[in-house]
Design an enzyme around this catalytic site. Structure first.
Site, mmCIF file in Angstrom:
data_model
loop_
_atom_site.group_PDB
_atom_site.id
_atom_site.type_symbol
_atom_site.label_atom_id
_atom_site.label_comp_id
_atom_site.label_asym_id
_atom_site.label_seq_id
_atom_site.Cartn_x
_atom_site.Cartn_y
_atom_site.Cartn_z
ATOM 1 N N ARG A 77 -27.122 -74.944 -45.230
ATOM 2 C CA ARG A 77 -25.683 -75.081 -44.989
ATOM 3 C C ARG A 77 -24.895 -73.918 -45.593
ATOM 4 O O ARG A 77 -23.775 -73.654 -45.191
ATOM 5 C CB ARG A 77 -25.186 -76.436 -45.489
ATOM 6 C CG ARG A 77 -23.900 -76.817 -44.815
ATOM 7 C CD ARG A 77 -23.279 -78.176 -45.142
ATOM 8 N NE ARG A 77 -24.125 -79.237 -45.568
ATOM 9 C CZ ARG A 77 -24.270 -79.578 -46.863
ATOM 10 N NH1 ARG A 77 -23.635 -78.905 -47.818
ATOM 11 N NH2 ARG A 77 -25.043 -80.589 -47.176
ATOM 12 N N TYR A 131 -0.843 -70.643 -30.390
ATOM 13 C CA TYR A 131 -1.884 -71.265 -29.550
ATOM 14 C C TYR A 131 -1.734 -72.791 -29.619
ATOM 15 O O TYR A 131 -1.637 -73.359 -30.715
ATOM 16 C CB TYR A 131 -3.224 -70.809 -30.130
ATOM 17 C CG TYR A 131 -4.479 -71.253 -29.432
ATOM 18 C CD1 TYR A 131 -4.742 -70.898 -28.121
ATOM 19 C CD2 TYR A 131 -5.436 -71.993 -30.117
ATOM 20 C CE1 TYR A 131 -5.917 -71.281 -27.509
ATOM 21 C CE2 TYR A 131 -6.624 -72.374 -29.507
ATOM 22 C CZ TYR A 131 -6.849 -72.023 -28.199
ATOM 23 O OH TYR A 131 -8.019 -72.398 -27.600
ATOM 24 N N ASP A 203 -3.304 -65.823 -36.854
ATOM 25 C CA ASP A 203 -4.335 -65.886 -35.827
ATOM 26 C C ASP A 203 -4.338 -64.504 -35.171
ATOM 27 O O ASP A 203 -3.434 -64.163 -34.414
ATOM 28 C CB ASP A 203 -3.994 -66.998 -34.828
ATOM 29 C CG ASP A 203 -5.028 -67.138 -33.719
ATOM 30 O OD1 ASP A 203 -5.759 -66.163 -33.457
ATOM 31 O OD2 ASP A 203 -5.086 -68.223 -33.105
ATOM 32 N N LYS A 228 -13.953 -64.899 -28.651
ATOM 33 C CA LYS A 228 -13.312 -63.967 -27.733
ATOM 34 C C LYS A 228 -13.951 -62.572 -27.884
ATOM 35 O O LYS A 228 -15.050 -62.368 -27.434
ATOM 36 C CB LYS A 228 -11.806 -63.963 -27.970
ATOM 37 C CG LYS A 228 -11.192 -65.375 -28.038
ATOM 38 C CD LYS A 228 -11.167 -66.078 -26.698
ATOM 39 C CE LYS A 228 -10.893 -67.574 -26.774
ATOM 40 N NZ LYS A 228 -9.667 -67.981 -27.431
HETATM 41 C C1 LIG Z 1 -9.316 -69.263 -27.906
HETATM 42 C C2 LIG Z 1 -8.343 -69.127 -29.021
HETATM 43 C C3 LIG Z 1 -8.507 -69.846 -30.198
HETATM 44 C C4 LIG Z 1 -9.586 -70.883 -30.388
HETATM 45 O O1 LIG Z 1 -10.859 -70.398 -30.325
HETATM 46 P P1 LIG Z 1 -12.082 -71.356 -29.872
HETATM 47 O O2 LIG Z 1 -13.262 -70.614 -30.304
HETATM 48 O O3 LIG Z 1 -11.935 -71.525 -28.399
HETATM 49 O O4 LIG Z 1 -11.914 -72.654 -30.610
HETATM 50 C C5 LIG Z 1 -7.591 -69.638 -31.211
HETATM 51 N N1 LIG Z 1 -6.581 -68.772 -31.072
HETATM 52 C C6 LIG Z 1 -6.387 -68.066 -29.948
HETATM 53 C C7 LIG Z 1 -5.246 -67.125 -29.864
HETATM 54 C C8 LIG Z 1 -7.262 -68.225 -28.887
HETATM 55 O O5 LIG Z 1 -7.052 -67.556 -27.753
#
Ligand SMILES: *Cc1c(COP(=O)(O)O)cnc(C)c1O
Length: 411
Positions: A77, A131, A203, A228
C-alpha cells in the site's frame, strides 16, 4: 552498472533534489524518477507487483514501520519503486515541491488534497468555473461535514480577500476552467491567501507543470488528473497531488489513512506517457491553435473560448503566466444554432470521438453546457458550446472534418 544520466541518480524520498532542478523541463521528463536503486541496470524501473514485502528479521520489520518515505519498502500500500519513480518524476517537474502522492483518479486526487487539510467547521472558496465533480464533492461530502463552500468569480483576482471569513481554510482554483477557459490571477490570489494563512490548491490538469509550474507561482497544492496528459494514451485512470514541505507530511499521512494506492502496472503506463508529454503537449497545443483559428473564421461560430485568443477572459494573465496552451478549448455557436444542430454537428464528425476525458492522442468533441453548473456567475445570452480536444492527427484533416460537418449541418 550501466551508464545513466548523472542527474537521474538523484535524491531520496519525496524531496526534489537540486540536481534535478537545474535542467529544463523536457530534460526532467526524461531523467525524472530514474534512480539506479529503483531501476537497476535497465532504463525504466520494473513493474514491482507487491502486497507483502518480506523482511529478514523482526527487528528489520519494526524499523520499517517507523520510516515512511518513498524508497523505504514496507507494504504494497505504500508502493514500490514503480510508483515511487513516477511520483518522484512528477515532483521534479514542480520547482519548489517536496513530494507527490498518487491516487486512482483525478477526482480521488482532488478529494485527497481537500481532505488532507480541511476539518469540520472550515470554510472553502472554490472557483465557479471548476470541474463539476469538484463542485459535487463540496456539496455531497464537505457540506455534511459542516464545511461551507463559497463559489467565486474566476476573474476575482486579489478581490477574493473580500470573501475571506475567520474560518476560511482553502481556496480551490482551476485555471483555465476546463469548459469555459477563464484564466485566473493565481499569483494575486495566492499572495492574499498567504497573508491570511489560507491554503491554495489548483487543479492544473489543463496546463500541466510544463505550461504552468504552479508551486513556483505560489500555489501550495497542485493537482493533476494524470488520466489526461500524463498518461496521454486514454488507457489509465490516475491522479496526483504535489505539495511543498509545509504540507507534505500531512498529505502523505492523509493519503495513507484513506488507503490510496495505484497499481504498479498503471504507474508504469503513466511513467511511459510522462516521458513524451512535452512533445505531445507542444504538438497538440500547436494543432489546437491552428484548428481554433480556422474555426474563428466560420460564419456560424461566434467566439473561441481559448486562452490564447485576445477576447478570452484572463488572456493577459495567460500571456504573463503561462508558457503556452494545451489542446483543449471550446467554441460558441451563433445564438440561432439549435441544440439539435449542435448535436448533429458532433455526430457527423468522422475524426473526433464523442466521450468524456481528454489529453490522449486522439481528438474528441463534446457538447458542454456551463449554465447549469454555475452559481456565483451567470452564463446567459450565450450561444451553445462545443468543447474540442485536439489530438495528434494532422490538423488539416481535422479542419476538413470540421468543415464538412459545419457545412452539412449549420451552414
Ligand atoms: C478529467 C478531469 C478531472 C478528473 O480526472 P479523472 O481521472 O477523470 O477522475 C479533474 N479535473 C479536470 C480539469 C479534468 O478534466
Amino acid at each position: 552498472m550501466g551508464r545513466r544520466p548523472a542527474d537521474a541518480q538523484g535524491h531520496r524520498g519525496g524531496v526534489s533534489g537540486s540536481k534535478h532542478d537545474q535542467d529544463q523541463p523536457f530534460t526532467r521528463l526524461v531523467t525524472g524518477g530514474r534512480r539506479e536503486a529503483w531501476t537497476g541496470a535497465v532504463v525504466n524501473p520494473p513493474v514491482w507487483r507487491a502486497s507483502t514485502i518480506l523482511f529478514d528479521s523482526v527487528a528489520q520489520l519494526r524499523a520499517a514501520v517507523k520510516r515512511n518515505q518513498d524508497g523505504d519498502f514496507y507494504y504494497g500500500r505504500r508502493g514500490t519503486p514503480t510508483q515511487w519513480s513516477l511520483a518522484d518524476a512528477l515532483t521534479g517537474l514542480e520547482p519548489g515541491a517536496a513530494g507527490t502522492m498518487l491516487y486512482p483518479s483525478g477526482v480521488a486526487a482532488i478529494a485527497g488534497a481537500l481532505l488532507s487539510v480541511i476539518k469540520p467547521g472550515d470554510h472553502v472558496l472554490v472557483a465557479d468555473s471548476v470541474y463539476d465533480p469538484t463542485r459535487v464533492f463540496c456539496r455531497q461530502v464537505l457540506a455534511p461535514m459542516g464545511v461551507e463552500t463559497t463559489f467565486f468569480d474566476p476573474l476575482i483576482g486579489a478581490g477574493i480577500s473580500a470573501l475571506f471569513r475567520d474560518n476560511t481554510r482553502v481556496i480551490f482554483i482551476e485555471s483555465p476552467g476546463s469548459l469555459t477557459f477563464e484564466v485566473q490571477d493565481v499569483p494575486a490570489i495566492c499572495a492574499v491567501a498567504r497573508g491570511r494563512g489560507v491554503v491554495t490548491m489548483i487543479d492544473n490538469t489543463w496546463a500541466t507543470p510544463l505550461l504552468f509550474p504552479a508551486i513556483a507561482h505560489g500555489v501550495d497544492f497542485t493537482i493533476l488528473a494524470c488520466t489526461k496528459y500524463v498518461v496521454g494514451h486514454s488507457d489509465v485512470m490516475m491522479g496526483s497531488v504535489t505539495t511543498t514541505d509545509t504540507y507534505w507530511n500531512d498529505l502523505r499521512k492523509s493519503a495513507q489513512i484513506y488507503g490510496q494506492v495505484v497499481s504498479p502496472d498503471d504507474a508504469a503506463l503513466a511513467a511511459r506517457g510522462l516521458r513524451t508529454m512535452g512533445v505531445r503537449l507542444q504538438q497538440q497545443g500547436d494543432s489546437a491553435l491552428t484548428v481554433a483559428r480556422w474555426l474563428q473564421t466560420q460564419p456560424k461560430i461566434r467566439t473561441l473560448l481559448h486562452p490564447a485568443f485576445a477576447d478570452c477572459p484572463g488572456h493577459e494573465i495567460w500571456k504573463r503566466d503561462f508558457k503556452g496552451a494545451s489542446g483543449l478549448f471550446s467554441f460558441e455557436f451563433t445564438p440561432d444554432v439549435t441544440d439539435a444542430e449542435r448535436c448533429a454537428f458532433v455526430d457527423r464528425l468522422r475524426l473526433f470521438g464523442i466521450g468524456f476525458s481528454w489529453g490522449g492522442f486522439e481528438s474528441l468533441a463534446l457538447p458542454v453546457d456551463p449554465a447549469t453548473i454555475r452559481s456565483a456567475t451567470t452564463w446567459e445570452g450565450r450561444g451553445l458550446l462545443v468543447r474540442l480536444h485536439i489530438g495528434l492527427e494532422d490538423p488539416a484533416d481535422l479542419i476538413a472534418d470540421l468543415r464538412q460537418s459545419l457545412e452539412h449541418v449549420v451552414a
